[in-house]
Motif scaffolding. Structure first.
Motif, mmCIF file in Angstrom:
data_model
loop_
_atom_site.group_PDB
_atom_site.id
_atom_site.type_symbol
_atom_site.label_atom_id
_atom_site.label_comp_id
_atom_site.label_asym_id
_atom_site.label_seq_id
_atom_site.Cartn_x
_atom_site.Cartn_y
_atom_site.Cartn_z
ATOM 1 N N GLY A 1 -5.225 10.997 -2.189
ATOM 2 C CA GLY A 1 -5.954 11.341 -0.973
ATOM 3 C C GLY A 1 -7.170 10.457 -0.793
ATOM 4 O O GLY A 1 -7.425 9.921 0.291
ATOM 5 N N MET A 2 -7.920 10.280 -1.879
ATOM 6 C CA MET A 2 -9.116 9.435 -1.794
ATOM 7 C C MET A 2 -8.725 7.990 -1.484
ATOM 8 O O MET A 2 -9.355 7.332 -0.648
ATOM 9 N N LEU A 3 -7.686 7.471 -2.164
ATOM 10 C CA LEU A 3 -7.277 6.080 -1.952
ATOM 11 C C LEU A 3 -6.878 5.856 -0.492
ATOM 12 O O LEU A 3 -7.157 4.803 0.070
ATOM 13 N N LEU A 4 -6.229 6.864 0.121
ATOM 14 C CA LEU A 4 -5.822 6.719 1.515
ATOM 15 C C LEU A 4 -7.045 6.580 2.413
ATOM 16 O O LEU A 4 -7.093 5.739 3.309
ATOM 17 N N TYR B 1 -10.426 5.928 1.509
ATOM 18 C CA TYR B 1 -11.296 4.792 1.195
ATOM 19 C C TYR B 1 -10.551 3.472 1.338
ATOM 20 O O TYR B 1 -11.158 2.426 1.510
ATOM 21 N N GLY B 2 -9.235 3.507 1.247
ATOM 22 C CA GLY B 2 -8.447 2.281 1.338
ATOM 23 C C GLY B 2 -8.315 1.780 2.756
ATOM 24 O O GLY B 2 -8.679 0.650 3.053
ATOM 25 N N TYR B 3 -7.804 2.634 3.673
ATOM 26 C CA TYR B 3 -7.639 2.102 5.026
ATOM 27 C C TYR B 3 -7.918 3.087 6.147
ATOM 28 O O TYR B 3 -8.210 2.678 7.260
ATOM 29 N N GLN B 4 -7.865 4.403 5.885
ATOM 30 C CA GLN B 4 -8.036 5.296 7.033
ATOM 31 C C GLN B 4 -9.489 5.458 7.432
ATOM 32 O O GLN B 4 -9.794 5.644 8.601
ATOM 33 N N GLY B 5 -10.395 5.451 6.464
ATOM 34 C CA GLY B 5 -11.826 5.408 6.773
ATOM 35 C C GLY B 5 -12.450 6.747 7.074
ATOM 36 O O GLY B 5 -13.662 6.907 6.980
ATOM 37 N N ARG B 6 -11.649 7.738 7.462
ATOM 38 C CA ARG B 6 -12.209 9.070 7.711
ATOM 39 C C ARG B 6 -11.110 10.105 7.536
ATOM 40 O O ARG B 6 -9.929 9.774 7.543
ATOM 41 N N MET B 7 -11.539 11.345 7.410
ATOM 42 C CA MET B 7 -10.570 12.420 7.203
ATOM 43 C C MET B 7 -10.102 12.943 8.557
ATOM 44 O O MET B 7 -10.902 13.285 9.420
ATOM 45 N N GLU C 1 0.840 -1.196 0.000
ATOM 46 C CA GLU C 1 0.000 0.000 0.000
ATOM 47 C C GLU C 1 0.877 1.247 0.000
ATOM 48 O O GLU C 1 0.654 2.203 -0.742
ATOM 49 N N LYS C 2 1.921 1.218 0.838
ATOM 50 C CA LYS C 2 2.844 2.348 0.926
ATOM 51 C C LYS C 2 3.540 2.557 -0.420
ATOM 52 O O LYS C 2 3.718 3.694 -0.873
ATOM 53 N N ALA C 3 3.918 1.450 -1.045
ATOM 54 C CA ALA C 3 4.598 1.544 -2.339
ATOM 55 C C ALA C 3 3.697 2.212 -3.359
ATOM 56 O O ALA C 3 4.139 3.050 -4.147
ATOM 57 N N MET C 4 2.400 1.855 -3.324
ATOM 58 C CA MET C 4 1.473 2.456 -4.277
ATOM 59 C C MET C 4 1.371 3.967 -4.042
ATOM 60 O O MET C 4 1.414 4.754 -4.981
ATOM 61 N N VAL D 1 -3.975 12.913 7.685
ATOM 62 C CA VAL D 1 -4.241 11.930 6.634
ATOM 63 C C VAL D 1 -2.946 11.575 5.916
ATOM 64 O O VAL D 1 -2.720 10.433 5.544
ATOM 65 N N SER D 2 -2.079 12.568 5.756
ATOM 66 C CA SER D 2 -0.792 12.295 5.131
ATOM 67 C C SER D 2 0.289 12.909 5.982
ATOM 68 O O SER D 2 0.168 14.044 6.422
ATOM 69 N N ASN D 3 1.339 12.138 6.242
ATOM 70 C CA ASN D 3 2.458 12.665 7.007
ATOM 71 C C ASN D 3 3.597 12.966 6.044
ATOM 72 O O ASN D 3 4.546 12.213 5.922
ATOM 73 N N GLU D 4 3.471 14.067 5.309
ATOM 74 C CA GLU D 4 4.456 14.468 4.306
ATOM 75 C C GLU D 4 4.728 13.342 3.315
ATOM 76 O O GLU D 4 5.852 13.174 2.847
ATOM 77 N N PHE D 5 3.715 12.563 2.984
ATOM 78 C CA PHE D 5 3.888 11.484 2.013
ATOM 79 C C PHE D 5 4.358 12.039 0.683
ATOM 80 O O PHE D 5 5.168 11.445 -0.006
ATOM 81 N N TYR D 6 3.797 13.204 0.326
ATOM 82 C CA TYR D 6 4.107 13.728 -0.999
ATOM 83 C C TYR D 6 5.594 14.013 -1.149
ATOM 84 O O TYR D 6 6.175 13.759 -2.194
#
Lengths: 319, 370
Positions: free
Chosen positions: B256-259, B261-267, B60-63, B271-276
């Motif tokens: 953002g949506m994949l994160l 709907y994929g596993y976090q379930g809510r905003m 998932e992280k790789a994606m 939601v992202s820890n400097e993933f970008y």
């Protein structure tokens, strides 16, 4: 209503303005050098963070704040040389190196904090010696203005002096002249017998030193602690201030004060029900708008000048 | 075979060398701070690939890394540096979550489709602003995107913790959870890996295909490499620049949506820890090569999830990942710089030798004339 407004615009607001602005002023003065030398330096964030960490670590080890500042400056010089090695000597992309420097600093400081000093989150003990506060005689007795201007940490006053020093350096000494030339016309500078590479390296090192000051002030100025990610995008704000103030020391100083004021005002407005998250976004939005204004107006000026010149040429031909 | 021929062996050698040296530096850091490097790295590997659940998390992280890296590459190929992916991701995630919550009575397929569109549109729009400012006025997109990142994150934080905060009391603040019917089915139970991975893979393939195999990709490349040439060649460079940036933002919105709907379930505000920025660094390491980004994100995903687990089991701070990551970039930048410097010197010497020969020859003829 009036009471609320008076409560917001109190002495504390302006004290906080100065407190918030000082690290940004110091870093932005450093960013001035690199900006004039033609380097886009977005690595200031990492430089400040490292400075803050080194200052705390060595203030703790030697139980002396001056040692902390000294080491922060030495490390700042090293980072400046490191940055210059890549950006100036090896001609790497300054943006990539700047961003990577930020990641590296953030990773290394947290790693060292957790695994060497065994602290997580915030590191604050009595053993970390802070910088002294300065009370200015006579000035401190003036009501309202006195408490605003007096009693700050020493770097606040140093930063005010440095604004003047940097201005003199850039505009009244040959070194400043060469540094500006190394960014604008490196070929011309080379023809004049001065190595532009040397001036760029000097600019980068000076930026490292100033960011070291900013970091040391941030961690030892008031709270005497180090927090993970302490620089909190102050490096980016400083970069914005340099652009905002068109790389002119007094103007950059004003821009940094404005940012500090907005930040302080945001916290105050929270008491009236204005959410602090939204007010915290204002300085960043303001930078974008200001940038648009600066670029658009300078383009306009260029166009107008070009029009005028063509007009004159046409007239000259007609004559 | 054709693909194999194209591979730049020198580049790969540098990359492997940099990775090895960076891992060694990581080992030295571990050893200096009193941990066994062998223990650390084995904990890292077992933490990333030890059981199906962890493998799922790593994939998932790789994606995520791969899509965000590709987003950077799409912008960079078109000539614009999108540093604002983090903000676009936040807004995309928020838009997808809120449409999901507001429309939760409708059939799941429709809601997912609408949420997807809203995430992509919002992310794309937020990238459109700096793109237009750059192309039409000339404001540096690097600075504006950095600033707009913080603006987006602050606004999302306010909305999520304020007006749209869940009325249900929970430990951390955030919006309501999406109903189970809307969330993607898990591919591996209890892991972060969901059917969103398939969607992500399809998108990654599409990006690679468009960038490498179509005329659109070529036009982007030409514009990004030489704006003036593209303009004289009759390409609509301004349009291409803006649209490549919008596409970059749209991909970030999608992530953002994949994160969510994929596993976090809510905003939430995390939601992202400097993933970008991680994705961006992967893209930079791989020189914006789409295929390279896809391969390299698996490696960095292993490092990243492994480092988090290593932190929990051995106690070595997970930030070692950031250090290894940035050292690789520094080393690769250094190699590139040194090799161009050496080439430059060699050329200079050659030119000097040639000039000397010519002078000698000239001197010879001159003296004969006298």
């Amino acid at each position: 209503m009036w009471e609320q407004i008076a409560a917001i615009f109190s002495v504390g607001l302006f004290q906080n303005t100065i407190r918030n602005a000082t690290p940004v002023i110091l870093a932005a003065l450093g960013g001035l050098f690199t900006e004039h030398a033609g380097i886009m330096n977005i690595g200031m964030e990492g430089m400040i963070l490292t400075g803050a960490f080194v200052a705390v670590a060595f203030s703790f080890t030697f139980a002396s704040a001056p040692m902390g500042v000294l080491l922060a400056v030495l490390v700042g010089i090293l980072i400046g040389l490191f940055f210059a090695l890549f950006v100036v000597k090896l001609k790497s992309d300054e943006f990539i190196i700047g961003m990577t420097l930020n990641t590296f600093a953030s990773g290394l400081t947290i790693f060292l904090l957790r695994n060497v000093f065994g602290q997580t989150g915030t590191w604050a003990t009595k053993a970390i010696k802070g910088l002294p506060a300065v009370d200015i005689p006579l000035l401190e007795d003036i009501p309202f203005i006195g408490p605003i201007l007096s009693g700050h940490s020493i770097f606040v006053y140093i930063s005010w002096i440095l604004v003047f020093v940097v201005w003199v350096f850039l505009y009244r000494t040959p070194y400043g002249f060469w540094m500006r030339a190394s960014g604008e016309h490196p070929e011309a500078l080379e023809t004049a017998g001065v190595d532009p590479v040397k001036m760029k390296v000097l600019a980068s090192v000076l930026c490292g030193i100033f960011c070291g000051f900013a970091g040391a002030h941030l961690s030892l100025g008031y709270l005497n602690c180090f927090t993970e990610g302490m620089s909190a995008s102050r490096g980016f704000i400083a970069f914005a201030c340099v652009v905002f103030g068109m790389a002119n020391p007094p103007k950059v100083f004003g821009a940094a004060l404005l940012f500090g004021f907005l930040q302080a005002l945001g916290l105050r407005l929270q008491s009236v029900g204005v959410p602090s998250d939204l007010t915290a976004a204002v300085p960043y939005l303001a930078t974008v708008l200001m940038l648009v204004y600066i670029v658009a107006s300078s383009e306009n000026r260029k166009k107008r000048r070009a029009k005028k010149e063509t007009k004159l040429e046409v007239e000259a031909e007609n004559v | 075979m054709k693909i194999l021929k194209k591979i730049d062996t020198k580049y790969i050698a540098t990359l492997v060398f940099s990775i090895v040296v960076a891992l060694l530096i990581g080992a030295v850091l571990m050893a200096v701070t009193g941990f066994s490097p062998i223990k650390g790295y084995s904990a890292m590997i077992s933490g990333a690939l030890g059981n199906p659940r962890l493998i799922g998390n790593t994939l998932e992280k790789a994606m995520t890394l791969c899509l965000l890296g590709l987003a950077t590459a799409v912008g960079a190929k078109g000539g614009l540096f999108n540093v604002g992916g983090e903000g676009q991701l936040f807004f995309g995630a928020l838009a997808a979550t809120m449409t999901g919550l507001w429309l939760s009575d409708l059939p799941a397929v429709i809601v997912t489709a609408v949420a997807l569109i809203s995430a992509v549109v919002v992310g794309g729009f937020y990238a459109w602003i700096p793109a237009v400012l750059k192309v039409k006025i000339g404001v540096s997109e690097v600075i504006t995107t950095i600033m707009l990142n913080t603006v987006a994150i602050k606004i999302c934080t306010y909305l999520v913790n304020g007006p749209w905060n869940s009325p249900l009391k929970s430990l951390t603040k955030g919006t309501d959870y999406l109903p189970e019917t809307l969330r993607f089915t898990k591919l591996i139970t209890a892991s972060n890996l969901s059917t969103g991975f398939i969607g992500g893979a399809v998108v990654a393939f599409l990006i690679w295909y468009i960038m490498k195999m179509t005329s659109v990709g070529l036009e982007m490349k030409v514009t990004g490499e030489n704006y003036r040439f593209a303009k004289f060649a009759g390409l609509k460079s301004d349009k291409i620049m803006i649209w490549s940036m919008v596409a970059s933002g749209a991909i970030c919105g999608l992530v953002g949506m994949l994160l969510i709907y994929g596993y976090q379930g809510r905003m939430t505000d995390s939601v992202s820890n400097e993933f970008y920025f991680d994705g961006m660094l992967v893209a930079m390491i791989m020189n914006y090569n789409p295929l390279g980004i896809i391969i390299m994100s698996v490696f960095f995903a292993i490092l990243s999830t492994g480092a988090t687990m290593m932190d929990l089991t051995v106690g070595i701070s997970a930030q070692i990942y950031d250090i290894i990551f940035s050292v690789i970039i520094f080393l690769m930048a250094a190699q590139k710089g040194i090799s161009t410097w050496v080439d430059h010197k060699r050329l200079q010497q050659k030119a000097k030798a040639k000039a000397r020969k010519e002078i000698d020859a000239n001197v010879g003829t001159d003296s004969s004339n006298i």
